[in-house]
Design an enzyme around this catalytic site. Structure first.
Site, mmCIF file in Angstrom:
data_model
loop_
_atom_site.group_PDB
_atom_site.id
_atom_site.type_symbol
_atom_site.label_atom_id
_atom_site.label_comp_id
_atom_site.label_asym_id
_atom_site.label_seq_id
_atom_site.Cartn_x
_atom_site.Cartn_y
_atom_site.Cartn_z
ATOM 1 N N GLY A 160 -13.430 -6.607 -1.583
ATOM 2 C CA GLY A 160 -12.212 -6.426 -2.358
ATOM 3 C C GLY A 160 -11.667 -5.025 -2.235
ATOM 4 O O GLY A 160 -12.375 -4.105 -1.820
ATOM 5 N N SER A 161 -10.391 -4.883 -2.563
ATOM 6 C CA SER A 161 -9.760 -3.570 -2.573
ATOM 7 C C SER A 161 -8.577 -3.612 -3.512
ATOM 8 O O SER A 161 -8.002 -4.676 -3.778
ATOM 9 C CB SER A 161 -9.309 -3.157 -1.167
ATOM 10 O OG SER A 161 -8.364 -4.078 -0.653
ATOM 11 N N GLY A 162 -8.220 -2.451 -4.034
ATOM 12 C CA GLY A 162 -7.104 -2.367 -4.969
ATOM 13 C C GLY A 162 -6.598 -0.950 -5.037
ATOM 14 O O GLY A 162 -6.913 -0.113 -4.183
ATOM 15 N N ALA A 163 -5.805 -0.679 -6.110
ATOM 16 C CA ALA A 163 -5.221 0.647 -6.256
ATOM 17 C C ALA A 163 -6.283 1.708 -6.495
ATOM 18 O O ALA A 163 -6.095 2.874 -6.148
ATOM 19 C CB ALA A 163 -4.213 0.642 -7.409
ATOM 20 N N GLY A 164 -7.417 1.309 -7.089
ATOM 21 C CA GLY A 164 -8.443 2.296 -7.434
ATOM 22 C C GLY A 164 -9.443 2.567 -6.338
ATOM 23 O O GLY A 164 -10.008 3.653 -6.261
ATOM 24 N N GLY A 165 -9.712 1.589 -5.471
ATOM 25 C CA GLY A 165 -10.725 1.798 -4.448
ATOM 26 C C GLY A 165 -11.059 0.514 -3.713
ATOM 27 O O GLY A 165 -10.404 -0.512 -3.891
ATOM 28 N N THR A 166 -12.108 0.595 -2.916
ATOM 29 C CA THR A 166 -12.593 -0.532 -2.123
ATOM 30 C C THR A 166 -13.971 -0.940 -2.640
ATOM 31 O O THR A 166 -14.794 -0.085 -2.971
ATOM 32 C CB THR A 166 -12.692 -0.154 -0.637
ATOM 33 O OG1 THR A 166 -11.397 0.228 -0.166
ATOM 34 C CG2 THR A 166 -13.200 -1.307 0.201
ATOM 35 N N VAL A 167 -14.213 -2.248 -2.704
ATOM 36 C CA VAL A 167 -15.489 -2.759 -3.192
ATOM 37 C C VAL A 167 -16.249 -3.378 -2.023
ATOM 38 O O VAL A 167 -15.698 -4.186 -1.266
ATOM 39 C CB VAL A 167 -15.281 -3.807 -4.309
ATOM 40 C CG1 VAL A 167 -16.630 -4.260 -4.865
ATOM 41 C CG2 VAL A 167 -14.415 -3.226 -5.429
ATOM 42 N N ASP A 205 -6.730 -3.693 -18.713
ATOM 43 C CA ASP A 205 -6.332 -4.262 -17.424
ATOM 44 C C ASP A 205 -6.962 -5.635 -17.226
ATOM 45 O O ASP A 205 -7.469 -5.941 -16.145
ATOM 46 C CB ASP A 205 -6.733 -3.315 -16.294
ATOM 47 C CG ASP A 205 -5.937 -3.572 -15.011
ATOM 48 O OD1 ASP A 205 -4.880 -4.235 -15.101
ATOM 49 O OD2 ASP A 205 -6.360 -3.117 -13.939
#
Length: 366
Positions: A100-107, A210
């Protein structure tokens, strides 16, 4: 002036001690009682901060700092009174694949080589200044003590070459983003788990801010857990608003977007209930509930106008009366009219018996 000195010279002289010549004690039988201290009432629930010179500095062989305590913040004890165990050294974690990935970082899914145990490792974007790093470290120390079946476990944090990485519980079913749950019995099972996690966080005075489908994870045992609480809020506060995700704005409550709607007051607990209700309705409908032609990644101005000024979305006519009422309570425009998570757990929709596990519809192809 009189030879005896200034008039107040007697007051400036030290008092004579009892038993000294020239002044007798009027009541030699009087004594001053010493204050009694109840030592059992002086327990401190959290350890005191260590001096800067004695701050722990345990470092893994990879150069990463292991856990929040190694960044200078004490680790609070768990509810049982013992500190949570230290996370495994970063050098023992092998990245398997990106999940996963988003505005905060990559998982990343990572595997602990000695034990084979799977974890999720969230790598935060950007280089954060000292103030943000300290704030994240304090949050991680708190989140490590959170233990609830519906909350993703936070095991600790590492720092390597200025990069912050957070070790989390791995959920093999991924997020509920894009999933449709048309069966009300199973949807109630999902809602009950998420509500119990929200109630737990709210009891600990933690506001998620959130709640959305991508932050609700599921495993192969159909256990649903809340992820990304705490740290996501810090990152959102420190990032440029122009770079924030529109998808996050889509689940904000009306009063959070437009403070004029509630006289400038924002109740974070009630805001979580709105986001939760919108997510549950999205699962049932199989699409974002705010308008037929308005997606959560669309025009942000039109999206915010729909949230703040349109009528609250409602469950379809085909839904049961209990589900319709449940959604209407969660999506009250006035935050004071939204029940707490604890009250919603008593609603007939989520209080019904737990159903047999049902398969989830696969998310649409991206």
């Amino acid at each position: 002036m009189r030879p005896g000195g200034p008039p107040n010279s007697r007051a400036l002289q030290p008092p004579q001690q009892p038993g000294t010549p020239g002044r007798s004690r009027r009541r030699p039988d009087l004594t001053l009682p010493l204050p009694q201290r109840d030592l059992t009432s002086l327990a401190v629930p959290l350890p005191l901060p260590l001096p800067p010179s004695s701050a722990p500095s345990s470092t893994s062989s990879s150069g990463a700092l292991s856990g929040p305590a190694s960044l200078g913040a004490p680790t609070p004890p768990t509810s049982a009174g013992s500190a949570p165990p230290n996370p495994p050294p970063l050098c023992e974690l092998e990245r398997v694949r990106r999940i996963g990935s988003g505005a905060g970082g990559t998982v990343w899914m990572v595997r602990h080589r000695p034990t084979g145990r799977a974890y999720a490792l969230k790598v935060l974007y950007g280089n954060h200044d000292d103030a943000v790093r300290r704030q994240i470290t304090r949050e991680i120390a708190i989140l490590r003590t959170a233990e609830h079946p519906a909350v993703v476990r936070c095991h600790g944090m590492y720092e390597q070459a200025g990069e912050l990485q957070i070790l989390l519980e791995y959920m093999d079913g991924g997020s509920l983003e894009g999933r449709r749950i048309a069966d009300e019995g199973f949807l109630a099972h999902v809602a009950r788990q998420v509500l119990s996690g929200i109630a737990y966080l709210h009891r600990r005075h933690i506001v998620h801010r959130d709640i959305k489908p991508s932050n609700l994870l599921i495993d192969s045992g159909r256990r649903v857990k809340i992820a990304d609480f705490g740290v996501g809020r810090i990152l959102n506060q420190t990032m440029d608003p122009c770079n924030s995700s529109v998808g996050t704005i889509a689940y904000m409550s009306p009063e959070r977007i437009n403070t004029d709607l509630n006289d400038g007051a924002y109740d974070g607990y009630a805001g979580d209930i709105w986001s939760f209700g919108l997510s549950i309705l999205e699962f049932y409908m199989g699409r974002f509930p705010l308008g037929e032609n308005l997606g959560k990644q669309g025009d942000w101005a039109a999206l915010m106008c729909a949230i703040c000024y349109s009528d609250s979305p409602q469950a379809p006519r085909t839904a049961s009366p209990d589900f319709k009422n449940f959604i209407s309570l969660c999506l009250q425009k006035n935050p004071a009219n939204r029940p707490s998570a604890m009250r919603l757990l008593q609603h007939p929709f989520v209080a019904q018996p737990q159903p047999q596990p049902q398969p989830l519809a696969a998310p649409p192809p991206s």
